[in-house]
Motif scaffolding. Structure first.
Motif, PDB file in Angstrom:
ATOM      1  N   GLY A   3      -0.186  20.311  33.014  1.00  0.00           N
ATOM      2  CA  GLY A   3       0.130  20.869  32.010  1.00  0.00           C
ATOM      3  C   GLY A   3       1.856  21.117  32.449  1.00  0.00           C
ATOM      4  O   GLY A   3       2.334  21.024  33.425  1.00  0.00           O
ATOM      5  N   ASP A   4       2.466  21.463  31.162  1.00  0.00           N
ATOM      6  CA  ASP A   4       3.741  21.880  31.411  1.00  0.00           C
ATOM      7  C   ASP A   4       3.887  23.372  31.369  1.00  0.00           C
ATOM      8  O   ASP A   4       4.114  24.169  30.567  1.00  0.00           O
ATOM      9  CB  ASP A   4       4.595  21.453  29.841  1.00  0.00           C
ATOM     10  N   TYR A   5       3.778  23.926  32.588  1.00  0.00           N
ATOM     11  CA  TYR A   5       3.666  25.333  32.785  1.00  0.00           C
ATOM     12  C   TYR A   5       5.051  25.966  32.834  1.00  0.00           C
ATOM     13  O   TYR A   5       5.312  27.128  32.373  1.00  0.00           O
ATOM     14  CB  TYR A   5       3.205  25.527  34.344  1.00  0.00           C
ATOM     15  N   GLU A   6       6.140  25.350  32.700  1.00  0.00           N
ATOM     16  CA  GLU A   6       7.454  25.738  32.554  1.00  0.00           C
ATOM     17  C   GLU A   6       7.662  26.419  31.188  1.00  0.00           C
ATOM     18  O   GLU A   6       8.117  27.139  30.795  1.00  0.00           O
ATOM     19  CB  GLU A   6       8.649  24.880  32.896  1.00  0.00           C
ATOM     20  N   THR A   7       7.008  25.504  30.133  1.00  0.00           N
ATOM     21  CA  THR A   7       7.108  25.816  28.818  1.00  0.00           C
ATOM     22  C   THR A   7       6.059  26.788  28.306  1.00  0.00           C
ATOM     23  O   THR A   7       6.224  27.871  27.695  1.00  0.00           O
ATOM     24  CB  THR A   7       6.631  24.485  27.889  1.00  0.00           C
TER      25      THR A   7
END
Length: 111
Positions: A3-7
């Motif tokens: 996943g793109d956790y920062e987004t």
């Protein structure tokens, strides 16, 4: 589950409150990012189903609730967890952000 956790954390208010099962409450995007990186890396599957979203008459708050299903990788193999969630949304400068989220499991507490 990659996943793109920062987004993902940008959907939360900077001071958002996060309440996960069997864990202390955390607050803020940076702490949430740490949680995502530490726990969601072991998540094999995630499904959330919204039951309803109820806006406040003021137009700046709403709450959402629903059910979720997660499968985690453990040393003993995959474990499925069914549960529910409650999200409070807050409009900040015309945009909606998660102000608070509480997640609970339907499973009995560990023995």
């Amino acid at each position: 589950m990659a996943g793109d956790y920062e987004t993902a954390v940008t959907f939360f208010a900077p001071d958002a409150i996060i309440q996960m099962p069997n864990a202390p409450q955390i607050q803020g995007r940076d702490t949430l990012l740490e949680l995502y990186e530490a726990t969601l890396g072991t998540t094999l599957e995630f499904e959330g189903t919204t039951t309803d979203i109820v806006p406040a008459a003021s137009g700046d708050l709403a709450y959402e609730y629903g059910i979720n299903r997660m499968v985690f990788e453990t040393p003993d193999g995959p474990v499925e967890d069914m549960g529910k969630y409650l999200v409070i949304w807050r409009k900040i400068d015309g945009e909606w952000f998660v102000a608070a989220i509480a997640v609970s499991s339907d499973a009995p507490p560990p023995a």
